[in-house]
Design a protein around this motif. Structure first.
Motif, PDB file in Angstrom:
ATOM      1  N   TRP A  74       0.840  -1.188   0.000  1.00 52.62           N
ATOM      2  CA  TRP A  74       0.000   0.000   0.000  1.00 52.62           C
ATOM      3  C   TRP A  74       0.880   1.245   0.000  1.00 52.62           C
ATOM      4  CZ3 TRP A  74      -5.459  -0.510   0.574  1.00 52.62           C
ATOM      5  CH2 TRP A  74      -6.150   0.690   0.585  1.00 52.62           C
ATOM      6  N   SER A  75       0.501   2.235  -0.769  1.00 48.55           N
ATOM      7  CA  SER A  75       1.282   3.470  -0.813  1.00 48.55           C
ATOM      8  C   SER A  75       0.350   4.663  -0.918  1.00 48.55           C
ATOM      9  CB  SER A  75       2.277   3.453  -1.981  1.00 48.55           C
ATOM     10  OG  SER A  75       1.620   3.232  -3.209  1.00 48.55           O
ATOM     11  N   CYS A  76       0.922   5.836  -0.683  1.00 48.66           N
ATOM     12  CA  CYS A  76       0.156   7.079  -0.702  1.00 48.66           C
ATOM     13  C   CYS A  76       0.786   8.039  -1.700  1.00 48.66           C
ATOM     14  CB  CYS A  76       0.109   7.710   0.690  1.00 48.66           C
ATOM     15  SG  CYS A  76      -0.702   9.337   0.747  1.00 48.66           S
ATOM     16  N   PHE A  77      -0.028   8.506  -2.629  1.00 48.80           N
ATOM     17  CA  PHE A  77       0.390   9.512  -3.602  1.00 48.80           C
ATOM     18  C   PHE A  77      -0.108  10.864  -3.103  1.00 48.80           C
ATOM     19  CE2 PHE A  77      -0.577  12.283  -7.153  1.00 48.80           C
ATOM     20  CZ  PHE A  77       0.527  12.175  -7.974  1.00 48.80           C
ATOM     21  N   ILE A 116      -3.516  20.429  -1.435  1.00 47.43           N
ATOM     22  CA  ILE A 116      -2.898  19.106  -1.345  1.00 47.43           C
ATOM     23  C   ILE A 116      -3.916  18.037  -1.706  1.00 47.43           C
ATOM     24  CG2 ILE A 116      -1.791  17.434   0.178  1.00 47.43           C
ATOM     25  CD1 ILE A 116      -0.746  19.746   1.813  1.00 47.43           C
ATOM     26  N   ALA A 117      -3.540  17.153  -2.605  1.00 42.76           N
ATOM     27  CA  ALA A 117      -4.350  15.973  -2.958  1.00 42.76           C
ATOM     28  C   ALA A 117      -3.649  14.734  -2.414  1.00 42.76           C
ATOM     29  CB  ALA A 117      -4.519  15.867  -4.463  1.00 42.76           C
ATOM     30  N   SER A 118      -4.395  13.895  -1.695  1.00 50.29           N
ATOM     31  CA  SER A 118      -3.856  12.648  -1.153  1.00 50.29           C
ATOM     32  C   SER A 118      -4.656  11.489  -1.724  1.00 50.29           C
ATOM     33  CB  SER A 118      -3.946  12.639   0.373  1.00 50.29           C
ATOM     34  OG  SER A 118      -3.187  13.699   0.931  1.00 50.29           O
ATOM     35  N   ILE A 119      -3.955  10.502  -2.287  1.00 53.43           N
ATOM     36  CA  ILE A 119      -4.612   9.399  -2.985  1.00 53.43           C
ATOM     37  C   ILE A 119      -4.020   8.085  -2.499  1.00 53.43           C
ATOM     38  CG2 ILE A 119      -5.155   8.388  -5.224  1.00 53.43           C
ATOM     39  CD1 ILE A 119      -4.494  11.179  -6.429  1.00 53.43           C
ATOM     40  N   ASP A 120      -4.868   7.211  -1.991  1.00 50.57           N
ATOM     41  CA  ASP A 120      -4.425   5.878  -1.575  1.00 50.57           C
ATOM     42  C   ASP A 120      -4.241   4.989  -2.801  1.00 50.57           C
ATOM     43  OD1 ASP A 120      -4.495   5.852   1.431  1.00 50.57           O
ATOM     44  OD2 ASP A 120      -6.541   6.536   1.038  1.00 50.57           O
ATOM     45  N   LEU A 121      -3.058   4.370  -2.899  1.00 48.93           N
ATOM     46  CA  LEU A 121      -2.767   3.421  -3.977  1.00 48.93           C
ATOM     47  C   LEU A 121      -2.720   2.029  -3.358  1.00 48.93           C
ATOM     48  CD1 LEU A 121       0.106   5.383  -5.785  1.00 48.93           C
ATOM     49  CD2 LEU A 121      -2.338   5.409  -6.311  1.00 48.93           C
ATOM     50  N   HIS A 122      -3.757   1.237  -3.616  1.00 48.13           N
ATOM     51  CA  HIS A 122      -3.828  -0.070  -2.965  1.00 48.13           C
ATOM     52  C   HIS A 122      -2.819  -1.044  -3.556  1.00 48.13           C
ATOM     53  CE1 HIS A 122      -5.981  -1.613  -6.461  1.00 48.13           C
ATOM     54  NE2 HIS A 122      -6.777  -0.564  -6.390  1.00 48.13           N
ATOM     55  N   ILE A 151       5.458  10.144  -3.187  1.00 47.01           N
ATOM     56  CA  ILE A 151       4.880   8.812  -3.023  1.00 47.01           C
ATOM     57  C   ILE A 151       5.581   8.130  -1.856  1.00 47.01           C
ATOM     58  CG2 ILE A 151       4.413   6.589  -4.103  1.00 47.01           C
ATOM     59  CD1 ILE A 151       4.504   7.933  -6.797  1.00 47.01           C
ATOM     60  N   SER A 152       4.803   7.732  -0.859  1.00 54.30           N
ATOM     61  CA  SER A 152       5.359   7.098   0.340  1.00 54.30           C
ATOM     62  C   SER A 152       4.738   5.723   0.530  1.00 54.30           C
ATOM     63  CB  SER A 152       5.094   7.968   1.581  1.00 54.30           C
ATOM     64  OG  SER A 152       3.705   8.151   1.758  1.00 54.30           O
ATOM     65  N   ASP A 153       5.453   4.857   1.222  1.00 53.04           N
ATOM     66  CA  ASP A 153       4.995   3.482   1.415  1.00 53.04           C
ATOM     67  C   ASP A 153       4.167   3.367   2.685  1.00 53.04           C
ATOM     68  OD1 ASP A 153       7.040   4.020   3.125  1.00 53.04           O
ATOM     69  OD2 ASP A 153       8.069   2.096   2.838  1.00 53.04           O
ATOM     70  N   ARG A 154       3.134   4.192   2.780  1.00 55.93           N
ATOM     71  CA  ARG A 154       2.241   4.121   3.931  1.00 55.93           C
ATOM     72  C   ARG A 154       0.852   4.598   3.527  1.00 55.93           C
ATOM     73  NH1 ARG A 154       4.761   8.918   7.764  1.00 55.93           N
ATOM     74  NH2 ARG A 154       4.587  10.647   6.301  1.00 55.93           N
ATOM     75  N   TYR A 155      -0.077   4.518   4.462  1.00 55.91           N
ATOM     76  CA  TYR A 155      -1.438   4.973   4.207  1.00 55.91           C
ATOM     77  C   TYR A 155      -1.494   6.494   4.305  1.00 55.91           C
ATOM     78  CZ  TYR A 155      -2.861   0.087   4.792  1.00 55.91           C
ATOM     79  OH  TYR A 155      -3.000  -1.272   4.650  1.00 55.91           O
ATOM     80  N   CYS A 156      -2.405   7.084   3.540  1.00 52.93           N
ATOM     81  CA  CYS A 156      -2.470   8.549   3.501  1.00 52.93           C
ATOM     82  C   CYS A 156      -2.928   9.155   4.827  1.00 52.93           C
ATOM     83  CB  CYS A 156      -3.387   9.018   2.379  1.00 52.93           C
ATOM     84  SG  CYS A 156      -2.703   8.784   0.719  1.00 52.93           S
ATOM     85  N   ILE A 308       0.366   9.344  14.163  1.00 53.50           N
ATOM     86  CA  ILE A 308      -0.825   8.618  13.699  1.00 53.50           C
ATOM     87  C   ILE A 308      -0.372   7.538  12.720  1.00 53.50           C
ATOM     88  CG2 ILE A 308      -3.041   8.815  12.518  1.00 53.50           C
ATOM     89  CD1 ILE A 308      -3.012  11.797  13.320  1.00 53.50           C
ATOM     90  N   SER A 309      -0.720   6.303  12.991  1.00 52.30           N
ATOM     91  CA  SER A 309      -0.317   5.200  12.119  1.00 52.30           C
ATOM     92  C   SER A 309      -1.492   4.254  11.913  1.00 52.30           C
ATOM     93  CB  SER A 309       0.885   4.441  12.706  1.00 52.30           C
ATOM     94  OG  SER A 309       0.541   3.880  13.970  1.00 52.30           O
ATOM     95  N   PHE A 310      -1.339   3.368  10.938  1.00 50.46           N
ATOM     96  CA  PHE A 310      -2.432   2.449  10.606  1.00 50.46           C
ATOM     97  C   PHE A 310      -1.863   1.102  10.209  1.00 50.46           C
ATOM     98  CE2 PHE A 310      -5.417   0.477   7.637  1.00 50.46           C
ATOM     99  CZ  PHE A 310      -6.586   0.516   8.383  1.00 50.46           C
ATOM    100  N   SER A 311      -2.547   0.033  10.630  1.00 48.57           N
ATOM    101  CA  SER A 311      -2.190  -1.338  10.261  1.00 48.57           C
ATOM    102  C   SER A 311      -3.427  -2.027   9.705  1.00 48.57           C
ATOM    103  CB  SER A 311      -1.681  -2.112  11.476  1.00 48.57           C
ATOM    104  OG  SER A 311      -1.601  -3.504  11.190  1.00 48.57           O
ATOM    105  N   PRO A 312      -3.293  -2.831   8.656  1.00 49.82           N
ATOM    106  CA  PRO A 312      -4.467  -3.525   8.102  1.00 49.82           C
ATOM    107  C   PRO A 312      -5.001  -4.635   8.994  1.00 49.82           C
ATOM    108  CG  PRO A 312      -2.467  -4.198   6.952  1.00 49.82           C
ATOM    109  CD  PRO A 312      -2.076  -3.081   7.850  1.00 49.82           C
TER     110      PRO A 312
END
Length: 678
Positions: A74-77, A116-122, A151-156, A308-312
């Motif tokens: 999962w990454s965040c654009f 700012i636009a934040s887009i989750d890339l599944h 682009i980062s390797d985390r949730y937006c 703030i963090s998130f885990s699936p």
């Protein structure tokens, strides 16, 4: 002592860049302009790229092509941008083998500052390109600019607030009380200096002041464990809560600091103890997090928030997984799915062969649907109930289905929809049928939200034999979220229902003898053409008008130019060919490099009064267009219509080798025994 500064979107520091990221300070990195359109240019003074000059009068589009991105996790654009003067901007995802780009995000909102636009890339196992498409507006001074792509390797929704644009988190402005950025030389929890968010009551002018810190809106379904840490002082004089808020503005409380189960530490301000929090989050549709502090006492105090963090994975192993509402979907081709009847079998599964008297099902035109109050089960003084599967409460669902009135009897209360609560054995009415159009499949969309578990119930009432109307039911679909928001969500360029125009299709002005007409309701000529569209029954479709053509005249509709693909592609659409003088409908692949178009599919002669589904596979690895060609038949009763065109990657799931139909029906066909009960 806390160091204070206002919440700001000005980028002052550069974080570590991942592949596909670019700050545009000295170069455009691996991004490049598509030479077929306007060029993006690097501004030498402002460290951004922009499009602000229309070189050609008819060219307003600019396309920026990104490098290949290979993110299996999962990454965040995240993009910092600005549009002015009526310009628009889209972020698209281009995958090899797809003829169309997937629209991930779009805006047409002009602004005087950077946004700012934040887009989750599944998760994806396929490499893809980020494509940014902008269109200049008609206003003078229209422009589009991009300041940064990250682009980062985390949730937006994750953030440690070290980035200057705060991961897209924004303070919802209040005249007196606002979240601000704090800076510390040491963070007790992770033993490092850093930034955090805080709000205090220093500027409060009275009780009931509220400060809200809002996350970016999620753009893909997520569920799992949300974690953060906080500090607070004078907890009795303020309320610290966490909500999620959907696109309709509806709040749901996820956590509150004053609840006993949420307080696990006893501390004083001098201790600077960070209190960790974990909250299960289920977001099957777009939501944003809202960290809210309300001051309601004389001292107020303060609240500090960080990490703030998130885990699936859910925080609590006992948490029920997110409910999949697709279990309630049914097209009745293989039975009743998970729908059951409470009494006798008053709902009957039936199928109708294509004919000129009675329409078939909605799914394919030749499949199965449910029928209540049929001529074989017509009784007076009864109610037929069809129960769907149980759906958990405290969640929004969008229920969509199609119904069709049949027969010549009355049409009042032929169909209603209720919610049934098993714990109280009560029914709550959600909808009742009021359209009285016959032999047309009408779409219904209902937003369902209940605090308790509930079942959807379809009810058909028959008071007496003279007021009963047979009613068909088909293609039930349940999805998460609000129906009104789904209707306004991102458009799919690979699909066209003609509700908003031609979707990039165009008339062939050189190679035909007429036009396709956009219509709603029946066509002008009687005994030919559909009575309504396939999408909703009350919407738009395209048709040829035979009364203004001569026999043998052809009308051609061209798709936009499609990219070629190495693998098989699927084209699906619905067509309507009713009328004693019907000619021919054909689909061609046009390459521009050959003298003759390649025939993919054809149908000729009358095919009945139903919308029929066509599915065809084709393969071509270079640019091409798809052509729909209708030929007028021998008489004015030759109106041909098309609707709901869909392009899909890979072979059609319902593909049959016998995809070139040759049904032979005529206006004198007396075979009316076409309904089969199962």
């Amino acid at each position: 002592m806390l160091s204070l500064c206002l919440l700001s979107l000005i980028v002052t520091a550069q974080a570590e860049l991942l592949p596909g990221s670019c700050s545009f300070q000295e170069s455009v990195c691996d991004y490049m302009s598509d030479p077929s359109f306007l060029s993006w240019t690097l501004d030498p003074s402002g460290h951004f790229i922009t499009v602000e000059e229309q070189v050609q009068e008819d060219q307003r589009k600019a396309v920026l092509l990104g490098p290949d991105v290979d993110q299996q996790d999962w990454s965040c654009f995240r993009m910092v941008y600005q549009v002015t003067g009526g310009a628009s901007l889209q972020v698209q995802r281009r995958t090899d083998g797809e003829s169309f780009d997937q629209v991930l995000w779009s805006t047409q909102s002009s602004s005087d500052s950077w946004r700012i636009a934040s887009i989750d890339l599944h998760n994806s196992n396929e490499a893809f390109k980020i494509v940014i498409e902008g269109k200049l507006g008609a206003e003078e001074g229209s422009s589009m600019s991009i300041f940064e792509i990250r682009i980062s390797d985390r949730y937006c929704i994750e953030c440690d607030f070290e980035e200057a644009h705060l991961c897209g988190y924004a303070n919802q402005w209040n005249k007196y009380i606002n979240w601000r950025v704090g800076k510390s030389e040491n963070n007790t929890l992770n033993d490092k200096a850093g930034q955090f968010m805080y709000v205090d009551s220093t500027d409060s002018k009275g009780f009931q002041e509220v400060a809200k810190l809002v996350s970016p809106m999620t753009t893909a379904p997520i569920s799992g464990c949300l974690s953060f840490q906080y500090q607070q002082y004078q907890a009795g004089d303020h309320l610290f809560s966490l909500f999620n808020r959907d696109q309709a503005g509806q709040y749901e409380e996820l956590w509150r600091a004053d609840l006993k189960e949420n307080n696990h530490a006893d501390w004083s301000p001098e201790d600077k103890v960070w209190i960790p929090v974990q909250v299960d989050l289920k977001a099957p549709y777009p939501v944003e997090l809202v960290f809210e502090v309300g001051f309601n006492g004389p001292h107020g105090g303060f609240v500090v928030l960080d990490d703030i963090s998130f885990s699936p994975e859910f925080c609590d192993a006992g948490t029920e997984p997110s409910f999949d509402p697709s279990v309630a979907n049914c097209d009745f081709e293989s039975g009743f799915c998970q729908y059951v009847q409470s009494d006798s079998s008053l709902w009957r599964k039936v199928s109708v062969r294509p004919n000129i008297y009675m329409p078939g099902d909605h799914t394919t035109g030749a499949g199965s649907f449910l029928l209540a109050n049929s001529r074989l089960s017509l009784q007076s003084g009864y109610v037929s109930r069809l129960f769907g599967p149980s759906m958990p409460g405290s969640q929004k669902y969008c229920l969509k289905f199609f119904y069709s009135l049949r027969g010549l009897s009355g049409a009042d209360q032929a169909l209603s929809v209720y919610l049934y609560y098993s714990d109280s054995a009560k029914h709550e009415q959600m909808w009742t049928q009021n359209e009285k159009i016959r032999n047309v499949w009408i779409a219904v969309e209902l937003t369902i939200q209940s605090e308790k578990n509930a079942q959807v119930v379809f009810i058909s009432t028959c008071k007496d034999i003279w007021s009963c109307s047979s009613v068909g039911l088909d293609d039930i679909k349940v999805t998460p979220g609000d129906c009104s928001l789904q209707a306004s969500s991102l458009s799919l360029p690979s699909q066209c229902d003609f509700e908003s125009g031609l979707c990039g299709f165009s008339q062939d002005k050189d190679g035909d003898s007429g036009d396709w007409y956009l219509a709603r309701g029946p066509t002008p000529t009687s005994y030919t053409g559909p009575r309504g569209d396939h999408t909703t029954g009350l919407g738009h479709y395209l048709h040829i008008e035979a009364s203004v053509m001569l026999a043998g005249h052809k009308v051609r509709l061209l798709s936009s130019t499609l990219r070629g693909a190495r693998e098989t592609q699927c084209l699906q659409f619905y067509y309507h060919m009713y009328g004693s003088g019907i000619g021919q409908l054909s689909v061609y692949l046009q390459t521009g490099q050959e003298n003759d178009d390649r025939l993919l599919w054809t149908s000729h002669g009358e095919q009945g009064i139903s919308w029929l589904k066509a599915s065809l596979n084709y393969h071509y690895d270079q640019q091409h267009q798809i052509v729909f060609e209708a030929t007028r038949g021998a008489s004015v009763r030759s109106d041909i219509a098309i609707d709901d065109i869909i392009f899909e990657r890979g072979p059609c799931r319902e593909y049959s080798d016998q995809h070139i139909p040759h049904l032979s029906l005529s206006g004198n066909n007396n075979d009316i025994q076409t309904m089969h009960f199962k």
